[in-house]
Design a protein around this motif. Structure first.
Motif, short mmCIF file in Angstrom:
data_model
loop_
_atom_site.label_atom_id
_atom_site.label_comp_id
_atom_site.label_asym_id
_atom_site.label_seq_id
_atom_site.Cartn_x
_atom_site.Cartn_y
_atom_site.Cartn_z
N GLN A 728 0.85 -1.18 0.00
CA GLN A 728 0.00 0.00 0.00
C GLN A 728 0.89 1.24 0.00
OE1 GLN A 728 -2.41 -1.03 3.53
NE2 GLN A 728 -4.20 -0.90 2.21
N ASN A 729 0.65 2.14 -0.99
CA ASN A 729 1.51 3.30 -1.14
C ASN A 729 1.45 4.25 0.04
OD1 ASN A 729 2.50 2.54 -3.68
ND2 ASN A 729 0.71 3.39 -4.72
N ASP A 730 0.30 4.31 0.68
CA ASP A 730 0.15 5.28 1.78
C ASP A 730 0.50 4.69 3.13
OD1 ASP A 730 -1.97 3.55 1.78
OD2 ASP A 730 -3.43 5.06 2.42
N LYS A 731 1.04 3.47 3.14
CA LYS A 731 1.41 2.84 4.39
C LYS A 731 2.81 2.26 4.29
CE LYS A 731 -3.25 1.43 5.85
NZ LYS A 731 -4.11 0.28 6.19
N ILE A 732 3.47 2.21 5.45
CA ILE A 732 4.76 1.53 5.55
C ILE A 732 4.52 0.26 6.35
CG2 ILE A 732 7.10 1.64 6.44
CD1 ILE A 732 7.00 4.64 6.16
N VAL A 733 4.72 -0.86 5.71
CA VAL A 733 4.55 -2.15 6.36
C VAL A 733 5.91 -2.61 6.86
CG1 VAL A 733 3.82 -4.55 6.10
CG2 VAL A 733 2.58 -2.71 4.92
N TYR A 734 6.04 -2.71 8.17
CA TYR A 734 7.29 -3.19 8.76
C TYR A 734 7.25 -4.71 8.80
CZ TYR A 734 8.55 1.53 10.17
OH TYR A 734 8.89 2.85 10.16
N GLU A 735 8.22 -5.32 8.18
CA GLU A 735 8.28 -6.77 8.14
C GLU A 735 9.74 -7.20 8.19
OE1 GLU A 735 6.35 -7.67 4.48
OE2 GLU A 735 8.07 -7.14 3.25
#
Length: 850
Positions: A728-735
């Motif tokens: 998702q462009n508007d979110k930063i997914v920490y993984e």
């Protein structure tokens, strides 16, 4: 090359005429002196009438400019500190606003006589003037410069110093006039304007410069460029006015002369074109003829324009009042300009009347007429603009002469450190000092020339004001000043500006092709139209715009555009958190599994001597419960913000815990199979290979292989925290990035191999005769385990963001609960709920019954 060729041909023709014709009847004014300065001024001008005859008109302002030069020279001669013991003289010619007559005057000044001596087809004679105050017209100055440049005679005027290095300017160049116009446009936010020009150097240069400057600065566009006809071409003027009416540009810039403006504004008045904001060039800003025509005022009042800087010349009016005609000399060879002025002012004539200058009869002039009691423009010194620059030009030449005469022998700037002398003065020697002159006028203006021959440029900003009594005046409302360091600076007193609109507010004077784009949009130029005409298109996601520009700006990596697309805001961060519902549920389930393992372990430990526990290898059961407990706990490493240590530990802990668990099950299954074979005749041998030590060794060996796989993975390509913006462009997914997908695949593959072996062996041993055959439970548990992890792989790959971690945690918990319930649920049921079945006899009995 074409321009230079034209000048060469023109110069040849003029030299030919000059050297062969011989006699000139030039209108002039002169005074003798040790050093002579020359001047060219527009004292008369011609106008044509329909029968193609020509009539001369006396131009009072031009004559006043000539008298200003005479005054300045007289003032310098009376100044003991400037040019002591040197008397300046002058020779001033009337150019009649005609290029040909201007050429004649220039040749006369540089040759020193109007009648030339011809020797071997060559003009001879030493130039008697050392400097000239030049023509006020750009067109005539450029042409005359080609002649004076041959003599290197300093000339202070308006033109391009790059072509003519012996010329200087005391007023701003037309190029600065264009930049001053742009400053006014920029100040009021007018980006869409029409341009009217004349078909000469003045207008054409303005058009080129204005287009170039607007293109470079990006401050605006020209809606149209129209060239005004020289004569009163009604059809052409009507067409031009129609263009102005149809255009959306409400600001009109006019680089024209007075006569052109009068012809145009008559057509504007005829068509009643109102609502235009005029920007006037210096050529007609303070034009008396236009101002005095009342019918033009509804259309021209409120005009803004630029004018040559006004200055004060103390004592000039008194000097002008002392002017008297020369009654003792022929007007063709004496101070004829004074006589012409006298005839024009008092409407009289001297005997004999000068042919061509004054038509008709009239009273005879006595020379004693009183100027002071006469209401004449000649004595109005309240608005000295060209005169002030003539004054500065004369003083620039005088200060240069003074610096030259102060030269000390042996320290001079010329060959052999020599100095120039008054007796052998050459114009080029004066040129050296003129380039370095620096003085301050009584009005406080500093005069010095830069490398281009220009002084510090400055223009007054003028505004046409409509007075309550119906009259019109021009007032100063500001200035535009040039600076070598800051460029052009504009200072305006907006409260003084008169706007010819009902509201009288500048906000109602709008002249733009397209309104400014609101925040969050960007400009898209309309096809086939100037760059100032555009549509406003919303920025795409992830980009913002707060100003008029063609492109939106991308937000930084960790930011995203807000809904209005006018600011970048930090992206939402997403990971499997302990605080969100999903994380809470998975955490609670993990802790529940851990507690359940602890309870089962307690039950088994408490009842470890009962037959059902002893019959199913109690040591492996305890190891299995401990490994399941680790499996439940390792799932907690997948919850929370990924850190380096959690990323490195989570898969290692998961892989080792499950291998420990599955290896215990595998050994359990093999033990069941070995016990059955040992119960057959000759089967004792197989049982000795599955003693307690062998069981522990097998579990340790199988687990050590997984530990080695994990160690190799961590050393070669360790998992690390990763900010994923692909889901998702508007979110930063920490993984956690795997580092090596091969390492993760080998880890899962090894678990899968052990689970498949356990399932296969348990499946083969499921029907072995025993009252409580654990192989059936192992078969069912491995079936659940394999089903969970086979389903896990595609679901994990397709899960976005933090849901991938949730899927993995769910697989861990589901498989762990599957093993816990299927393997230990029936035993706990018997231990707690059916203790009567937890006997050796009951277990063995069941075996015989089946």
């Amino acid at each position: 090359l074409i321009v230079y060729l034209f000048y060469f041909i023109l110069l040849y023709i003029v030299f030919y005429l000059f050297c062969t014709v011989g006699q000139f009847n030039l209108n002039r004014m002169q005074k003798s002196g040790d050093v002579i300065l020359g001047g060219l001024f527009p004292v008369h001008f011609f106008s044509s009438i329909p029968d193609l005859s020509f009539t001369s008109h006396f131009y009072v302002q031009g004559f006043r400019q000539a008298q200003t030069m005479a005054f300045a020279i007289d003032e310098i001669n009376n100044n003991s500190s400037l040019l002591p013991n040197v008397t300046l003289g002058y020779t001033l010619y009337d150019n009649c606003v005609e290029l040909g007559i201007g050429f004649r005057g220039a040749f006369s000044l540089v040759s020193g006589q109007e009648e030339q001596i011809i020797l071997h087809n060559t003009c001879v004679g030493n130039p008697p003037v050392v400097g000239i105050v030049g023509d006020s017209s750009s067109t005539r100055s450029i042409a005359i410069s080609s002649v004076l440049g041959l003599y290197r005679v300093p000339m202070v005027s308006y033109h391009d110093r790059q072509k003519y290095p012996s010329f200087f300017r005391t007023i701003p160049s037309d190029a600065f006039q264009v930049r001053a116009m742009i400053q006014i446009l920029k100040y009021f936010g007018w980006t869409w304007a029409g341009l009217l020009i004349t078909d000469d150097d003045y207008g054409l240069h303005a058009a080129r410069s204005l287009q170039s400057e607007l293109s470079v600065s990006g401050e605006g566009c020209l809606a149209y460029i129209e060239v005004l006809p020289w004569d009163k071409d009604t059809d052409e003027l009507r067409r031009i006015v129609n263009v102005m009416k149809k255009s959306t540009a409400r600001v009109v810039i006019a680089f024209v002369h007075e006569s052109h403006m009068i012809n145009l504004i008559e057509e504007v008045a005829k068509q009643n074109v109102t609502g235009l904001q005029w920007l006037a060039s210096e050529g007609w800003t303070a034009t008396a003829a236009v101002l005095q025509t009342t019918k033009f005022m509804p259309y021209l009042c409120g005009t803004l324009g630029i004018a040559i800087r006004r200055g004060e010349i103390p004592g000039l009016r008194e000097f002008l009042l002392k002017i008297r005609p020369d009654l003792h000399h022929n007007t063709n060879y004496g101070n004829s300009m004074v006589n012409e002025f006298w005839e024009f002012t008092f409407q009289c004539r001297f005997a004999p009347a000068p042919a061509g200058w004054l038509e008709g009869g009239g009273a005879l002039c006595t020379g004693q007429e009183d100027l002071e009691n006469l209401n004449t423009e000649f004595l109005d010194i309240s608005n000295l603009r060209p005169e002030y620059n003539v004054y500065k030009a004369v003083y620039a030449l005088a200060y240069s002469l003074d610096d030259m005469l102060r030269c000390k022998p042996g320290r001079g700037p010329f060959s052999g450190h020599s100095c120039a002398t008054l007796q052998s003065l050459e114009p080029w020697e004066l040129l050296y000092y003129l380039e370095r002159v620096n003085f301050t006028t009584p009005f406080g203006d500093q005069v010095s020339f830069d490398k281009n021959g220009d002084v510090v440029p400055i223009y007054d900003v003028m505004n046409w004001l409509w007075l309550p009594d119906g009259s019109t005046t021009v007032q100063n409302v500001g200035e535009v000043k040039g600076s070598a360091f800051k460029g052009e600076e504009i200072l305006l007193d907006e409260d003084k500006i008169f706007w010819n609109f009902n509201s009288k507010k500048v906000t109602h004077v709008q002249s733009v092709c397209s309104e400014s784009c609101p925040p969050g949009t960007h400009m898209v130029r309309k096809k086939g139209e100037p760059k100032c005409c555009f549509d406003c298109i919303p920025c795409s996601e992830g980009k913002i715009n707060n100003k008029d520009s063609l492109e939106c700006t991308s937000c930084p990596e960790d930011f995203w555009s807000n809904p209005q697309r006018d600011h970048c805001v930090p992206k939402k961060t997403e990971f499997l958190s302990y605080h969100e519902p999903l994380g809470i549920c998975l955490t609670a389930t993990s802790l529940l599994g851990t507690c359940t393992c602890a309870v089962v372990l307690g039950i088994f430990f408490y009842h470890h001597r009962t037959p059902i526990i002893r019959a199913n290898n109690s040591e492996l059961s305890f190891q299995l419960l401990l490994s399941l407990k680790l499996c439940f706990l390792c799932s907690l490493l997948f919850i929370g913000r990924p850190r380096l240590w959690t990323c490195q530990l989570r898969h290692a802990a998961f892989g080792i815990s499950f291998v420990l668990c599955v290896s215990c099950i595998l050994v359990k299954t093999m033990v069941v199979l070995a016990v059955f074979k040992a119960s057959k005749p000759g089967g004792v041998t197989s049982l000795k290979w599955f003693g307690a030590m062998q069981q522990r060794g097998t579990v340790l060996c199988l687990t050590s292989i997984q530990a080695a796989i994990c160690t190799t993975w961590l050393v070669s390509a360790s998992p690390t925290p990763h900010k994923n913006t692909q889901y998702q462009n508007d979110k930063i997914v920490y993984e956690c990035a795997f580092g090596s997908a091969v390492g993760f695949a080998v880890l899962l593959g090894y678990i899968g191999v052990l689970a498949f072996l356990s399932f296969l062996i348990a499946f083969l041993a499921r029907n072995l005769p025993d009252s409580f055959n654990e192989a059936k439970l192992i078969t069912f548990s491995m079936l659940i385990f394999c089903a969970v992890w086979v389903a896990f792989v595609p679901v994990y790959i397709s899960s976005p963001g933090n849901y991938a971690d949730a899927v993995e945690v769910f697989a861990i918990l589901a498989s762990s609960f599957g093993l816990l319930i299927t393997l230990f649920g029936p035993k706990c049921y018997i231990i707690i709920m059916r203790p009567e079945l937890n006997t050796k006899k009951s277990i063995m009995g069941r075996g015989s019954e089946s």
